[in-house]
Motif scaffolding. Sequence first.
Motif, PDB file in Angstrom:
ATOM      1  N   LEU A   1       0.830  -1.206   0.000  1.00 47.00           N
ATOM      2  CA  LEU A   1       0.000   0.000   0.000  1.00 47.00           C
ATOM      3  C   LEU A   1       0.868   1.262   0.000  1.00 47.00           C
ATOM      4  N   ASN A   2       1.981   1.221   0.717  1.00 46.87           N
ATOM      5  CA  ASN A   2       2.903   2.357   0.750  1.00 46.87           C
ATOM      6  C   ASN A   2       3.366   2.694  -0.668  1.00 46.87           C
ATOM      7  N   ALA A   3       3.823   1.678  -1.411  1.00 52.38           N
ATOM      8  CA  ALA A   3       4.321   1.919  -2.772  1.00 52.38           C
ATOM      9  C   ALA A   3       3.169   2.350  -3.695  1.00 52.38           C
ATOM     10  N   PHE A   4       2.002   1.719  -3.531  1.00 52.92           N
ATOM     11  CA  PHE A   4       0.838   2.031  -4.377  1.00 52.92           C
ATOM     12  C   PHE A   4       0.406   3.489  -4.171  1.00 52.92           C
TER      13      PHE A   4
ATOM     14  N   ARG B   1      14.112  -5.781  13.869  1.00 53.07           N
ATOM     15  CA  ARG B   1      14.827  -6.111  12.633  1.00 53.07           C
ATOM     16  C   ARG B   1      15.310  -4.852  11.927  1.00 53.07           C
ATOM     17  N   LEU B   2      14.564  -3.751  12.171  1.00 56.78           N
ATOM     18  CA  LEU B   2      14.769  -2.534  11.399  1.00 56.78           C
ATOM     19  C   LEU B   2      15.730  -1.549  12.067  1.00 56.78           C
ATOM     20  N   VAL B   3      15.579  -1.424  13.396  1.00 52.78           N
ATOM     21  CA  VAL B   3      16.321  -0.382  14.114  1.00 52.78           C
ATOM     22  C   VAL B   3      17.647  -0.932  14.618  1.00 52.78           C
TER      23      VAL B   3
ATOM     24  N   THR C   1      14.346   5.677   6.171  1.00 53.89           N
ATOM     25  CA  THR C   1      13.175   5.896   5.321  1.00 53.89           C
ATOM     26  C   THR C   1      11.903   5.926   6.166  1.00 53.89           C
ATOM     27  N   VAL C   2      11.808   4.974   7.087  1.00 49.19           N
ATOM     28  CA  VAL C   2      10.586   4.858   7.891  1.00 49.19           C
ATOM     29  C   VAL C   2      10.515   5.948   8.969  1.00 49.19           C
ATOM     30  N   PHE C   3      11.628   6.168   9.685  1.00 45.50           N
ATOM     31  CA  PHE C   3      11.555   7.035  10.859  1.00 45.50           C
ATOM     32  C   PHE C   3      11.984   8.470  10.593  1.00 45.50           C
TER      33      PHE C   3
ATOM     34  N   HIS D   1      16.764   0.407  -4.101  1.00 43.70           N
ATOM     35  CA  HIS D   1      16.123  -0.679  -3.334  1.00 43.70           C
ATOM     36  C   HIS D   1      15.622  -1.778  -4.281  1.00 43.70           C
ATOM     37  N   VAL D   2      14.867  -1.384  -5.300  1.00 38.99           N
ATOM     38  CA  VAL D   2      14.279  -2.395  -6.191  1.00 38.99           C
ATOM     39  C   VAL D   2      15.385  -3.066  -7.025  1.00 38.99           C
ATOM     40  N   THR D   3      16.406  -2.284  -7.438  1.00 39.54           N
ATOM     41  CA  THR D   3      17.520  -2.879  -8.189  1.00 39.54           C
ATOM     42  C   THR D   3      18.191  -3.967  -7.347  1.00 39.54           C
TER      43      THR D   3
ATOM     44  N   ALA E   1       9.628 -13.453   0.047  1.00 41.26           N
ATOM     45  CA  ALA E   1       9.578 -13.013   1.443  1.00 41.26           C
ATOM     46  C   ALA E   1       8.572 -11.872   1.590  1.00 41.26           C
ATOM     47  N   MET E   2       8.685 -10.835   0.761  1.00 39.54           N
ATOM     48  CA  MET E   2       7.882  -9.630   0.970  1.00 39.54           C
ATOM     49  C   MET E   2       6.502  -9.700   0.337  1.00 39.54           C
ATOM     50  N   TYR E   3       6.325 -10.502  -0.709  1.00 35.64           N
ATOM     51  CA  TYR E   3       5.017 -10.496  -1.388  1.00 35.64           C
ATOM     52  C   TYR E   3       4.209 -11.779  -1.140  1.00 35.64           C
ATOM     53  N   ALA E   4       4.842 -12.849  -0.613  1.00 40.59           N
ATOM     54  CA  ALA E   4       4.082 -14.078  -0.385  1.00 40.59           C
ATOM     55  C   ALA E   4       4.312 -14.646   1.021  1.00 40.59           C
TER      56      ALA E   4
END
Length: 306
Positions: A70-73, A145-147, A189-191, A242-244, A257-260
Amino acid sequence: MRRSGVVRGWRLVALVAAALAIAVVGVLAARAVLDAPALRDFFSRYPGTTERPEAAPYGFPAWLQWQHFLNAFLLVFIVKSGLQIRAKQRPPAFVTRRNTGLITTKRPPRRLGLHVWWHLVVDTLWVLNGVIYFVLLFASGQWLRLVPLTWDVIPNAISAGIQYAAFQWPLHDGWVHYNALQQLFYAATVFLAGPLALVTGLRLSPIFTQRDSWFTRRFTETAARRLHWAIMVYFLAFTVVHVTLVVTTGALRNLNAMYAGRHDESWIGLAIFAVSLVVMVLGWFVARPALLTRLAERGNDVRRMK
Ligand code: HEM
Ligand code: HEM
Protein backbone atom coordinates in the motif's frame (compact mmCIF):
# COMPACT_ATOMS: atom_id res chain seq x y z
CA MET A 1 21.29 25.70 -33.72
CA ARG A 2 22.56 22.55 -35.34
CA ARG A 3 26.11 23.14 -34.18
CA SER A 4 25.05 23.67 -30.58
CA GLY A 5 22.99 20.45 -30.80
CA VAL A 6 26.13 18.56 -31.89
CA VAL A 7 28.16 20.15 -29.06
CA ARG A 8 25.46 19.14 -26.58
CA GLY A 9 25.48 15.60 -27.98
CA TRP A 10 29.26 15.33 -27.50
CA ARG A 11 28.96 16.72 -23.99
CA LEU A 12 26.45 14.01 -23.16
CA VAL A 13 28.74 11.30 -24.59
CA ALA A 14 31.68 12.71 -22.58
CA LEU A 15 29.53 12.81 -19.43
CA VAL A 16 28.37 9.19 -19.84
CA ALA A 17 31.97 8.08 -20.57
CA ALA A 18 33.22 9.92 -17.46
CA ALA A 19 30.46 8.37 -15.31
CA LEU A 20 31.32 4.89 -16.62
CA ALA A 21 35.04 5.47 -16.00
CA ILE A 22 34.32 6.62 -12.43
CA ALA A 23 32.11 3.55 -11.87
CA VAL A 24 34.81 1.17 -13.14
CA VAL A 25 37.49 2.86 -11.00
CA GLY A 26 35.07 2.67 -8.04
CA VAL A 27 34.56 -1.08 -8.46
CA LEU A 28 38.31 -1.71 -8.87
CA ALA A 29 39.08 0.43 -5.82
CA ALA A 30 36.45 -1.42 -3.75
CA ARG A 31 37.95 -4.78 -4.83
CA ALA A 32 41.44 -3.59 -3.89
CA VAL A 33 40.17 -2.48 -0.46
CA LEU A 34 38.42 -5.85 0.05
CA ASP A 35 41.60 -7.76 -0.82
CA ALA A 36 44.05 -5.56 1.11
CA PRO A 37 45.83 -7.74 3.73
CA ALA A 38 45.87 -4.81 6.18
CA LEU A 39 42.05 -4.69 6.13
CA ARG A 40 41.40 -8.43 6.45
CA ASP A 41 40.82 -8.06 10.20
CA PHE A 42 38.33 -5.25 9.63
CA PHE A 43 36.21 -7.31 7.23
CA SER A 44 36.26 -10.42 9.41
CA ARG A 45 35.33 -8.35 12.48
CA TYR A 46 32.65 -6.41 10.60
CA PRO A 47 31.21 -8.76 7.97
CA GLY A 48 28.38 -6.31 7.14
CA THR A 49 25.67 -7.52 9.51
CA THR A 50 25.14 -6.76 13.20
CA GLU A 51 24.23 -9.51 15.64
CA ARG A 52 20.59 -10.47 15.37
CA PRO A 53 18.60 -9.69 18.56
CA GLU A 54 17.23 -12.96 19.92
CA ALA A 55 13.71 -11.60 20.34
CA ALA A 56 13.50 -10.46 16.69
CA PRO A 57 10.82 -12.36 14.73
CA TYR A 58 11.55 -14.19 11.47
CA GLY A 59 9.93 -13.41 8.13
CA PHE A 60 7.21 -10.97 7.12
CA PRO A 61 3.63 -11.22 8.48
CA ALA A 62 0.70 -10.55 6.12
CA TRP A 63 0.00 -7.09 7.59
CA LEU A 64 3.55 -6.00 6.81
CA GLN A 65 3.32 -7.32 3.24
CA TRP A 66 0.08 -5.41 2.68
CA GLN A 67 1.39 -2.22 4.22
CA HIS A 68 4.59 -2.38 2.15
CA PHE A 69 2.46 -2.75 -1.00
CA LEU A 70 0.00 0.00 0.00
CA ASN A 71 2.90 2.36 0.75
CA ALA A 72 4.32 1.92 -2.77
CA PHE A 73 0.84 2.03 -4.38
CA LEU A 74 -0.14 5.29 -2.64
CA LEU A 75 3.26 6.82 -3.43
CA VAL A 76 2.41 6.47 -7.14
CA PHE A 77 -0.46 8.97 -6.73
CA ILE A 78 1.48 11.15 -4.27
CA VAL A 79 4.47 11.51 -6.61
CA LYS A 80 2.27 12.09 -9.67
CA SER A 81 0.18 14.80 -7.99
CA GLY A 82 3.32 16.30 -6.39
CA LEU A 83 4.94 16.66 -9.84
CA GLN A 84 1.72 18.20 -11.18
CA ILE A 85 1.69 20.74 -8.33
CA ARG A 86 5.32 21.60 -8.99
CA ALA A 87 4.69 22.05 -12.74
CA LYS A 88 2.32 24.91 -11.75
CA GLN A 89 -0.09 24.24 -14.61
CA ARG A 90 -3.53 25.75 -14.27
CA PRO A 91 -5.57 23.15 -12.33
CA PRO A 92 -8.38 21.54 -14.38
CA ALA A 93 -10.78 22.20 -11.47
CA PHE A 94 -10.96 23.89 -8.08
CA VAL A 95 -12.25 22.12 -4.99
CA THR A 96 -13.75 23.71 -1.88
CA ARG A 97 -14.67 21.57 1.09
CA ARG A 98 -18.30 21.95 2.23
CA ASN A 99 -17.99 23.17 5.79
CA THR A 100 -20.62 20.84 7.24
CA GLY A 101 -20.73 17.44 8.92
CA LEU A 102 -17.81 15.78 10.71
CA ILE A 103 -15.13 18.36 9.87
CA THR A 104 -16.61 21.81 10.51
CA THR A 105 -14.16 24.67 11.07
CA LYS A 106 -14.61 28.32 12.16
CA ARG A 107 -12.37 29.50 9.32
CA PRO A 108 -13.96 29.08 5.89
CA PRO A 109 -12.31 26.23 3.89
CA ARG A 110 -9.79 27.35 1.26
CA ARG A 111 -10.27 26.64 -2.41
CA LEU A 112 -7.68 24.09 -3.58
CA GLY A 113 -6.47 23.18 -7.05
CA LEU A 114 -7.56 19.66 -8.03
CA HIS A 115 -3.99 18.27 -7.82
CA VAL A 116 -3.38 19.73 -4.35
CA TRP A 117 -6.75 18.36 -3.16
CA TRP A 118 -5.89 14.88 -4.52
CA HIS A 119 -2.35 15.07 -3.07
CA LEU A 120 -3.85 15.76 0.36
CA VAL A 121 -6.47 12.99 0.06
CA VAL A 122 -3.85 10.36 -0.77
CA ASP A 123 -1.42 11.78 1.82
CA THR A 124 -4.09 11.18 4.48
CA LEU A 125 -4.36 7.51 3.46
CA TRP A 126 -0.55 7.20 3.28
CA VAL A 127 -0.12 8.66 6.77
CA LEU A 128 -2.87 6.37 8.09
CA ASN A 129 -1.08 3.37 6.56
CA GLY A 130 2.17 4.63 8.14
CA VAL A 131 0.63 5.06 11.61
CA ILE A 132 -0.83 1.53 11.52
CA TYR A 133 2.59 0.22 10.39
CA PHE A 134 4.35 2.03 13.28
CA VAL A 135 1.92 0.63 15.86
CA LEU A 136 2.13 -2.95 14.54
CA LEU A 137 5.91 -2.71 14.09
CA PHE A 138 6.37 -2.00 17.80
CA ALA A 139 3.54 -4.29 18.99
CA SER A 140 4.94 -7.28 17.06
CA GLY A 141 8.66 -6.81 17.76
CA GLN A 142 9.34 -6.36 14.01
CA TRP A 143 11.05 -3.07 14.86
CA LEU A 144 13.99 -5.12 16.21
CA ARG A 145 14.83 -6.11 12.63
CA LEU A 146 14.77 -2.53 11.40
CA VAL A 147 16.32 -0.38 14.11
CA PRO A 148 20.07 -0.77 14.73
CA LEU A 149 20.72 -1.23 18.46
CA THR A 150 24.54 -1.21 18.58
CA TRP A 151 27.14 1.23 17.27
CA ASP A 152 28.90 -1.49 15.26
CA VAL A 153 26.14 -0.90 12.69
CA ILE A 154 28.37 1.92 11.33
CA PRO A 155 31.56 -0.11 10.54
CA ASN A 156 29.30 -2.98 9.39
CA ALA A 157 27.44 -0.64 7.02
CA ILE A 158 30.79 0.63 5.64
CA SER A 159 31.88 -2.98 5.16
CA ALA A 160 28.59 -3.90 3.42
CA GLY A 161 28.84 -0.74 1.24
CA ILE A 162 32.35 -1.70 0.06
CA GLN A 163 31.16 -5.25 -0.68
CA TYR A 164 28.20 -3.93 -2.71
CA ALA A 165 30.53 -1.53 -4.58
CA ALA A 166 32.89 -4.42 -5.37
CA PHE A 167 29.91 -6.41 -6.73
CA GLN A 168 30.53 -9.05 -4.10
CA TRP A 169 27.14 -8.95 -2.45
CA PRO A 170 27.38 -9.11 1.35
CA LEU A 171 25.67 -12.14 2.89
CA HIS A 172 22.04 -11.21 3.31
CA ASP A 173 18.87 -13.06 4.17
CA GLY A 174 16.11 -10.52 4.79
CA TRP A 175 13.89 -13.28 6.18
CA VAL A 176 16.29 -13.69 9.11
CA HIS A 177 18.07 -10.35 9.57
CA TYR A 178 18.85 -7.29 7.42
CA ASN A 179 22.46 -6.32 6.75
CA ALA A 180 23.70 -3.10 8.39
CA LEU A 181 23.28 -0.93 5.29
CA GLN A 182 19.70 -2.14 4.83
CA GLN A 183 18.96 -1.42 8.49
CA LEU A 184 20.29 2.14 8.23
CA PHE A 185 18.38 2.95 5.04
CA TYR A 186 15.13 1.23 6.01
CA ALA A 187 15.17 2.90 9.44
CA ALA A 188 15.98 6.32 7.87
CA THR A 189 13.18 5.90 5.32
CA VAL A 190 10.59 4.86 7.89
CA PHE A 191 11.56 7.03 10.86
CA LEU A 192 13.05 10.13 9.18
CA ALA A 193 11.94 10.57 5.56
CA GLY A 194 8.29 9.61 6.21
CA PRO A 195 7.72 11.91 9.22
CA LEU A 196 9.70 14.74 7.53
CA ALA A 197 7.46 14.48 4.44
CA LEU A 198 4.48 14.92 6.78
CA VAL A 199 5.90 17.90 8.73
CA THR A 200 7.04 19.78 5.61
CA GLY A 201 3.79 18.89 3.80
CA LEU A 202 1.68 20.22 6.69
CA ARG A 203 3.71 23.45 6.62
CA LEU A 204 2.78 23.85 2.92
CA SER A 205 -0.89 23.07 3.56
CA PRO A 206 -3.60 25.67 4.25
CA ILE A 207 -3.37 24.82 7.97
CA PHE A 208 -0.12 26.79 8.17
CA THR A 209 0.14 28.91 5.02
CA GLN A 210 -2.77 31.03 6.29
CA ARG A 211 -1.24 31.56 9.71
CA ASP A 212 1.46 33.78 11.17
CA SER A 213 3.07 32.18 14.22
CA TRP A 214 6.40 31.41 15.89
CA PHE A 215 6.57 28.16 13.88
CA THR A 216 5.78 29.72 10.48
CA ARG A 217 8.34 32.50 10.99
CA ARG A 218 11.14 30.06 11.93
CA PHE A 219 10.24 27.53 9.27
CA THR A 220 9.44 29.48 6.11
CA GLU A 221 7.27 28.18 3.29
CA THR A 222 10.24 28.33 0.90
CA ALA A 223 12.38 26.20 3.23
CA ALA A 224 9.52 23.71 3.65
CA ARG A 225 9.00 23.48 -0.13
CA ARG A 226 12.73 22.86 -0.73
CA LEU A 227 12.88 20.18 1.95
CA HIS A 228 9.61 18.59 0.76
CA TRP A 229 11.07 18.36 -2.75
CA ALA A 230 14.38 16.94 -1.46
CA ILE A 231 12.41 14.24 0.38
CA MET A 232 10.67 13.25 -2.84
CA VAL A 233 14.03 12.99 -4.61
CA TYR A 234 15.24 10.81 -1.71
CA PHE A 235 12.17 8.55 -1.95
CA LEU A 236 12.65 8.09 -5.71
CA ALA A 237 16.42 7.45 -5.42
CA PHE A 238 15.86 5.02 -2.52
CA THR A 239 13.20 3.14 -4.52
CA VAL A 240 15.42 2.78 -7.61
CA VAL A 241 18.39 1.42 -5.61
CA HIS A 242 16.12 -0.68 -3.33
CA VAL A 243 14.28 -2.40 -6.19
CA THR A 244 17.52 -2.88 -8.19
CA LEU A 245 19.10 -4.65 -5.20
CA VAL A 246 15.95 -6.69 -4.50
CA VAL A 247 16.06 -7.96 -8.08
CA THR A 248 19.84 -8.54 -8.29
CA THR A 249 20.39 -10.22 -4.89
CA GLY A 250 18.12 -13.25 -5.27
CA ALA A 251 14.92 -11.88 -6.83
CA LEU A 252 12.74 -14.98 -6.25
CA ARG A 253 13.75 -15.38 -2.61
CA ASN A 254 13.38 -11.64 -1.82
CA LEU A 255 10.04 -11.27 -3.61
CA ASN A 256 8.68 -14.43 -1.97
CA ALA A 257 9.58 -13.01 1.44
CA MET A 258 7.88 -9.63 0.97
CA TYR A 259 5.02 -10.50 -1.39
CA ALA A 260 4.08 -14.08 -0.38
CA GLY A 261 5.46 -14.51 3.15
CA ARG A 262 7.43 -17.59 2.00
CA HIS A 263 11.05 -18.50 2.60
CA ASP A 264 11.75 -20.43 -0.60
CA GLU A 265 12.53 -19.98 -4.28
CA SER A 266 9.16 -20.67 -5.87
CA TRP A 267 7.70 -18.23 -8.44
CA ILE A 268 4.69 -17.19 -6.36
CA GLY A 269 6.22 -13.99 -4.94
CA LEU A 270 7.29 -12.85 -8.41
CA ALA A 271 3.77 -13.50 -9.77
CA ILE A 272 2.15 -11.49 -6.94
CA PHE A 273 4.68 -8.69 -7.40
CA ALA A 274 3.95 -8.63 -11.16
CA VAL A 275 0.22 -8.24 -10.46
CA SER A 276 0.94 -5.47 -7.93
CA LEU A 277 3.12 -3.71 -10.51
CA VAL A 278 0.29 -3.81 -13.06
CA VAL A 279 -2.06 -2.34 -10.43
CA MET A 280 0.42 0.49 -9.75
CA VAL A 281 0.92 1.30 -13.44
CA LEU A 282 -2.88 1.25 -13.96
CA GLY A 283 -3.19 3.60 -10.96
CA TRP A 284 -0.83 6.09 -12.61
CA PHE A 285 -2.91 6.18 -15.82
CA VAL A 286 -6.41 5.90 -14.32
CA ALA A 287 -5.98 8.88 -11.95
CA ARG A 288 -6.89 11.37 -14.70
CA PRO A 289 -8.39 14.82 -14.00
CA ALA A 290 -11.84 13.76 -15.27
CA LEU A 291 -12.05 10.89 -12.78
CA LEU A 292 -10.55 12.91 -9.91
CA THR A 293 -12.99 15.76 -10.56
CA ARG A 294 -15.92 13.34 -10.33
CA LEU A 295 -14.45 11.95 -7.12
CA ALA A 296 -14.03 15.46 -5.69
CA GLU A 297 -17.66 16.27 -6.48
CA ARG A 298 -18.73 13.77 -3.82
CA GLY A 299 -18.83 15.99 -0.77
CA ASN A 300 -17.08 19.12 -2.11
CA ASP A 301 -18.01 22.16 -4.18
CA VAL A 302 -16.15 21.78 -7.46
CA ARG A 303 -15.65 24.37 -10.18
CA ARG A 304 -14.54 22.86 -13.49
CA MET A 305 -12.29 25.06 -15.62
CA LYS A 306 -12.98 23.32 -18.94
C1 HEM B 1 2.89 13.09 4.31
C2 HEM B 1 2.02 13.92 3.95
C3 HEM B 1 2.15 14.99 2.91
C4 HEM B 1 1.49 16.17 2.95
C5 HEM B 1 0.54 16.63 4.05
C6 HEM B 1 1.84 16.91 1.74
C7 HEM B 1 1.34 18.15 1.43
C8 HEM B 1 1.75 18.91 0.37
C9 HEM B 1 1.31 20.26 0.12
C10 HEM B 1 0.32 21.04 0.98
C11 HEM B 1 1.94 20.70 -0.99
C12 HEM B 1 1.91 22.10 -1.59
C13 HEM B 1 0.76 22.36 -2.43
C14 HEM B 1 0.79 23.80 -2.94
O1 HEM B 1 1.83 24.26 -3.43
O2 HEM B 1 -0.25 24.43 -2.83
C15 HEM B 1 2.78 19.61 -1.48
C16 HEM B 1 3.58 19.68 -2.59
C17 HEM B 1 4.34 18.63 -3.05
N1 HEM B 1 4.43 17.36 -2.49
FE1 HEM B 1 3.57 16.76 -0.76
N2 HEM B 1 2.71 16.16 1.00
C18 HEM B 1 2.94 14.98 1.67
C19 HEM B 1 3.76 13.94 1.25
C20 HEM B 1 4.49 13.95 0.08
C21 HEM B 1 5.34 12.88 -0.36
C22 HEM B 1 5.56 11.57 0.41
C23 HEM B 1 5.86 13.26 -1.57
C24 HEM B 1 6.80 12.51 -2.49
C25 HEM B 1 7.31 11.33 -2.27
C26 HEM B 1 5.36 14.59 -1.88
C27 HEM B 1 5.69 15.32 -3.00
C28 HEM B 1 5.32 16.63 -3.24
C29 HEM B 1 5.83 17.45 -4.32
C30 HEM B 1 6.84 17.02 -5.39
C31 HEM B 1 5.21 18.72 -4.20
C32 HEM B 1 5.46 19.93 -5.10
C33 HEM B 1 6.53 20.75 -4.40
C34 HEM B 1 6.88 22.04 -5.14
O3 HEM B 1 5.97 22.81 -5.45
O4 HEM B 1 8.08 22.25 -5.32
N3 HEM B 1 4.52 14.97 -0.86
N4 HEM B 1 2.65 18.53 -0.63
C1 HEM C 1 7.51 -1.64 -5.83
C2 HEM C 1 8.69 -2.18 -5.77
C3 HEM C 1 9.27 -2.71 -4.46
C4 HEM C 1 9.75 -3.97 -4.26
C5 HEM C 1 9.82 -5.10 -5.29
C6 HEM C 1 10.20 -4.05 -2.89
C7 HEM C 1 10.72 -5.20 -2.28
C8 HEM C 1 11.09 -5.31 -0.97
C9 HEM C 1 11.62 -6.51 -0.36
C10 HEM C 1 11.83 -7.83 -1.09
C11 HEM C 1 11.89 -6.24 0.94
C12 HEM C 1 12.52 -7.18 1.95
C13 HEM C 1 14.00 -6.96 1.83
C14 HEM C 1 14.83 -8.18 2.05
O1 HEM C 1 14.30 -9.26 2.29
O2 HEM C 1 16.06 -8.06 1.93
C15 HEM C 1 11.52 -4.86 1.18
C16 HEM C 1 11.60 -4.21 2.39
C17 HEM C 1 11.35 -2.87 2.57
N1 HEM C 1 10.96 -1.97 1.58
FE1 HEM C 1 10.49 -2.40 -0.33
N2 HEM C 1 10.02 -2.83 -2.29
C18 HEM C 1 9.45 -1.98 -3.22
C19 HEM C 1 9.12 -0.64 -3.00
C20 HEM C 1 9.38 0.06 -1.84
C21 HEM C 1 9.13 1.48 -1.66
C22 HEM C 1 8.54 2.42 -2.72
C23 HEM C 1 9.52 1.77 -0.39
C24 HEM C 1 9.51 3.10 0.32
C25 HEM C 1 9.62 4.26 -0.26
C26 HEM C 1 10.01 0.54 0.23
C27 HEM C 1 10.48 0.44 1.53
C28 HEM C 1 10.84 -0.72 2.16
C29 HEM C 1 11.16 -0.81 3.58
C30 HEM C 1 11.14 0.33 4.59
C31 HEM C 1 11.46 -2.16 3.84
C32 HEM C 1 11.75 -2.79 5.20
C33 HEM C 1 10.38 -3.11 5.82
C34 HEM C 1 10.37 -3.85 7.13
O3 HEM C 1 11.10 -4.82 7.28
O4 HEM C 1 9.55 -3.47 8.01
N3 HEM C 1 9.92 -0.47 -0.68
N4 HEM C 1 11.04 -4.32 0.00
